[in-house]
Design a protein around this motif. Structure first.
Motif, PDB file in Angstrom:
ATOM      1  N   ALA A  49       0.828  -1.203   0.000  1.00 36.47           N
ATOM      2  CA  ALA A  49       0.000   0.000   0.000  1.00 36.47           C
ATOM      3  C   ALA A  49       0.866   1.257   0.000  1.00 36.47           C
ATOM      4  O   ALA A  49       0.573   2.237  -0.685  1.00 36.47           O
ATOM      5  CB  ALA A  49      -0.937  -0.002   1.207  1.00 36.47           C
ATOM      6  N   ALA A  50       1.958   1.231   0.799  1.00 37.06           N
ATOM      7  CA  ALA A  50       2.874   2.373   0.826  1.00 37.06           C
ATOM      8  C   ALA A  50       3.535   2.560  -0.531  1.00 37.06           C
ATOM      9  O   ALA A  50       3.744   3.693  -1.004  1.00 37.06           O
ATOM     10  CB  ALA A  50       3.926   2.161   1.908  1.00 37.06           C
ATOM     11  N   LEU A  51       3.856   1.466  -1.187  1.00 38.14           N
ATOM     12  CA  LEU A  51       4.469   1.519  -2.514  1.00 38.14           C
ATOM     13  C   LEU A  51       3.495   2.142  -3.518  1.00 38.14           C
ATOM     14  O   LEU A  51       3.865   3.023  -4.312  1.00 38.14           O
ATOM     15  CB  LEU A  51       4.866   0.116  -2.955  1.00 38.14           C
ATOM     16  N   ALA A  52       2.233   1.705  -3.465  1.00 38.72           N
ATOM     17  CA  ALA A  52       1.213   2.256  -4.363  1.00 38.72           C
ATOM     18  C   ALA A  52       1.033   3.753  -4.135  1.00 38.72           C
ATOM     19  O   ALA A  52       0.901   4.538  -5.085  1.00 38.72           O
ATOM     20  CB  ALA A  52      -0.117   1.524  -4.162  1.00 38.72           C
ATOM     21  N   GLU A  53       1.042   4.167  -2.874  1.00 36.85           N
ATOM     22  CA  GLU A  53       0.859   5.583  -2.553  1.00 36.85           C
ATOM     23  C   GLU A  53       2.010   6.429  -3.087  1.00 36.85           C
ATOM     24  O   GLU A  53       1.802   7.498  -3.672  1.00 36.85           O
ATOM     25  CB  GLU A  53       0.743   5.743  -1.040  1.00 36.85           C
ATOM     26  N   ASP A  54       3.232   5.946  -2.912  1.00 36.73           N
ATOM     27  CA  ASP A  54       4.388   6.735  -3.335  1.00 36.73           C
ATOM     28  C   ASP A  54       4.560   6.740  -4.853  1.00 36.73           C
ATOM     29  O   ASP A  54       5.125   7.675  -5.423  1.00 36.73           O
ATOM     30  CB  ASP A  54       5.660   6.215  -2.652  1.00 36.73           C
ATOM     31  N   ILE A  55       4.068   5.713  -5.520  1.00 39.64           N
ATOM     32  CA  ILE A  55       4.043   5.738  -6.987  1.00 39.64           C
ATOM     33  C   ILE A  55       2.992   6.735  -7.451  1.00 39.64           C
ATOM     34  O   ILE A  55       3.208   7.521  -8.366  1.00 39.64           O
ATOM     35  CB  ILE A  55       3.768   4.332  -7.561  1.00 39.64           C
ATOM     36  N   GLY A  56       1.838   6.721  -6.790  1.00 44.52           N
ATOM     37  CA  GLY A  56       0.751   7.619  -7.170  1.00 44.52           C
ATOM     38  C   GLY A  56       1.065   9.078  -6.961  1.00 44.52           C
ATOM     39  O   GLY A  56       0.665   9.929  -7.752  1.00 44.52           O
ATOM     40  N   ASN A  57       1.804   9.403  -5.875  1.00 36.79           N
ATOM     41  CA  ASN A  57       2.087  10.821  -5.621  1.00 36.79           C
ATOM     42  C   ASN A  57       3.375  11.308  -6.277  1.00 36.79           C
ATOM     43  O   ASN A  57       3.768  12.457  -6.121  1.00 36.79           O
ATOM     44  CB  ASN A  57       2.106  11.120  -4.115  1.00 36.79           C
ATOM     45  N   GLY A  58       4.043  10.419  -7.017  1.00 38.04           N
ATOM     46  CA  GLY A  58       5.209  10.839  -7.783  1.00 38.04           C
ATOM     47  C   GLY A  58       6.533  10.703  -7.071  1.00 38.04           C
ATOM     48  O   GLY A  58       7.578  10.990  -7.642  1.00 38.04           O
ATOM     49  N   THR A  59       6.540  10.236  -5.813  1.00 41.88           N
ATOM     50  CA  THR A  59       7.803  10.045  -5.110  1.00 41.88           C
ATOM     51  C   THR A  59       8.661   8.985  -5.799  1.00 41.88           C
ATOM     52  O   THR A  59       9.882   9.093  -5.845  1.00 41.88           O
ATOM     53  CB  THR A  59       7.531   9.630  -3.646  1.00 41.88           C
ATOM     54  N   LEU A  60       7.993   7.955  -6.320  1.00 39.65           N
ATOM     55  CA  LEU A  60       8.687   6.902  -7.071  1.00 39.65           C
ATOM     56  C   LEU A  60       8.187   6.956  -8.517  1.00 39.65           C
ATOM     57  O   LEU A  60       7.229   6.284  -8.869  1.00 39.65           O
ATOM     58  CB  LEU A  60       8.401   5.528  -6.456  1.00 39.65           C
ATOM     59  N   PRO A  61       8.796   7.774  -9.367  1.00 37.99           N
ATOM     60  CA  PRO A  61       8.316   7.903 -10.744  1.00 37.99           C
ATOM     61  C   PRO A  61       8.594   6.648 -11.567  1.00 37.99           C
ATOM     62  O   PRO A  61       9.448   5.832 -11.209  1.00 37.99           O
ATOM     63  CB  PRO A  61       9.111   9.100 -11.277  1.00 37.99           C
TER      64      PRO A  61
END
Length: 496
Positions: A49-61
């Motif tokens: 879930a944390a991975l999905a969130e950070d991909i969604g907010n652009g932290t992990l492009p």
């Protein structure tokens, strides 16, 4: 100033690049350390879930290489098996993908279904490493925080229910006023709110405009090479497309008049600013000549200005020069977010009721929620800042592309837009280049994709620069293309 845009870091987790050397063009592995203590449920789901969130907010492009299972397990003080399950869950959702010998990478959340390509054996297989430079999208990740803030502000609006219950083909007046403000700022087109009609995206705007001025069987004039989405609309409406000659400066007004008289056409679709695919912007002289032709022979101009916001200062629109003979259509898909599905039409007063009737019959009312979010972005001033960031990122991507492809002739391709139009040397055939690039994991579009009927198309390709969010992916794809074009003999032997 246009500084280097980086992924926003407003997130619960933190990342940092691991030290050490790596091969050129290979992305660094990040040390991603999500905060998971507050998340309910099993640890592996909390990590996913944390991975999905950070991909969604652009932290992990897209393109980011994630830590190995062992490294992340060590950092989070969990078992390797927990990380394996978390990565498997994220991969099941289409968020990440593994490449043997290279690691685990973030995938583009806009394209969860991977492109399918034909393998050498004729079977269809998934190509997880494809660098898709065929989609003229815009990089959205720098503006994710702005979208989040706008949607949150909309949710708290006291008049939200009123806006969402408004069912009229014209659209709510406040939303139309916001679009009028946007047109004044981005296109130097000054119209009243009651002159604006809202549509479902740019495609919906084109469909409505063409439905208002044509009938099945009519001839529609288009540029010699044109936007493929227009061809789909014309096919649906039963229109016959006739290409009009262009030169290095764009559409030829005299050729428009000749084609209209020869084929009995009463409408022309064109992109006067940053034309897709050629990137040409018509001069003021040709714009005025085109308006004069339209008035003289009774031709309606359908002006598509979806890329116009990128050209600053804005050239005069055809509508501003000839409001009586121009239907202006555009959308916020390139300038803000395609998911807003906010298109718009500005046309002559005599056509207004006809346009409204068509909208009522086809969609009843615009997609209100997306348009309300769009209005929030415009009214807050954030839309203008997003547009400026897009222009900066386009400039950076264009600079990178022109550095890598420095040996090729890009003099006729405008650096203000999201793609390159690349005429090829006589030694390189466009179909062979496209095929060879695809075999090496890079997808581009040949000029044939923009041709009309049996009309002549140039030996050229379109290369989109913004469809991949990670600059390392773009650099790799462009380097592949440069090698294929610079050494066509060796490339051709590899294609056999």
């Amino acid at each position: 100033m246009c500084g280097l845009l980086r992924a926003p870091m407003r997130c619960r987790g933190t990342i940092s690049a691991l030290s050490g050397t790596r091969p050129m063009n290979q992305p660094a592995t990040v040390r991603w350390q999500p905060a998971i203590a507050h998340r309910p449920g099993p640890l592996y789901r909390a990590i996913a879930a944390a991975l999905a969130e950070d991909i969604g907010n652009g932290t992990l492009p897209p393109g980011t290489r994630l830590p190995t299972h062992r490294d992340l397990a060590w950092d989070l003080k969990v078992t390797v098996g927990t990380i394996t399950r978390a990565y498997q869950e994220a991969e099941r959702q289409g968020l990440i993908g593994g490449e043997v010998g290279r690691g685990t990478f973030v995938r583009d959340p806009r394209r969860l279904v991977e492109p399918v390509v034909e393998s050498g054996g004729g079977l269809l297989e998934m190509n997880l490493g494809l660098i898709d430079l065929s989609v003229n999208a815009t990089a959205l990740w720098p503006d994710a925080p702005a979208l989040t803030a706008a949607t949150q502000a909309v949710a708290l609006r006291p008049d939200l229910v009123s806006l969402m219950s408004y069912q009229t083909p014209l659209g709510h007046h406040r939303l139309r006023a916001a679009i009028a403000d946007w047109l004044a700022d981005s296109a130097d087109l000054h119209v009243a709110a009651d002159q604006v009609l809202l549509a479902v995206g740019g495609q919906g705007a084109m469909l409505t405009a063409l439905s208002a001025v044509t009938r099945p069987g009519d001839t529609l004039l288009v540029e010699q090479v044109t936007y493929p989405g227009l061809r789909a609309v014309a096919l649906h409406l039963g229109l016959r497309l006739v290409p009009v000659a262009m030169d290095a400066d764009g559409l030829l007004p005299d050729a428009v008049e000749q084609a209209a008289r020869s084929h009995g056409a009463h409408a022309l679709y064109c992109m006067p600013t940053l034309q897709n695919p050629t990137t040409i912007t018509l001069s003021l002289e040709r714009r005025r000549a085109l308006v004069e032709v339209a008035r003289r022979i009774g031709l309606m101009l359908i002006e598509d200005d979806v890329y116009g916001f990128l050209k600053q200062p804005s050239p005069p629109t055809l509508h501003s020069l000839g409001p009586d003979v121009t239907l202006y259509v555009s959308s916020l898909s390139k300038s803000l977010f395609p998911g807003l599905r906010t298109g718009f039409i500005v046309g002559p007063r005599p056509l207004f009721d006809r346009l409204a009737t068509i909208l009522r019959a086809t969609v009843l009312a615009p997609a209100h929620l997306g348009t309300v979010v769009a209005a929030e972005l415009i009214d807050s001033g954030e839309a203008g800042r997003i547009a400026q960031r897009r222009r900066c990122l386009v400039a950076e991507r264009q600079s990178l592309a022109r550095t890598i492809l420095s040996g090729l002739d890009l003099s006729g391709s405008d650096p203000a837009v999201t793609h390159l139009w690349l005429p090829l040397p006589e030694t390189v055939r466009r179909d062979e280049l496209v095929r060879g690039a695809l075999e090496r994991g890079v997808k581009i579009t040949a000029a044939d994709g923009f041709g009309v009927g049996r009309g002549e198309v140039p030996n050229a390709v379109r290369i989109c620069l913004m469809g991949v969010d990670h600059s390392a992916q773009l650099e790799k794809g462009l380097s592949v293309l440069d090698g294929l074009i610079s050494n066509p003999v060796a490339s051709a032997s590899a294609w056999v």
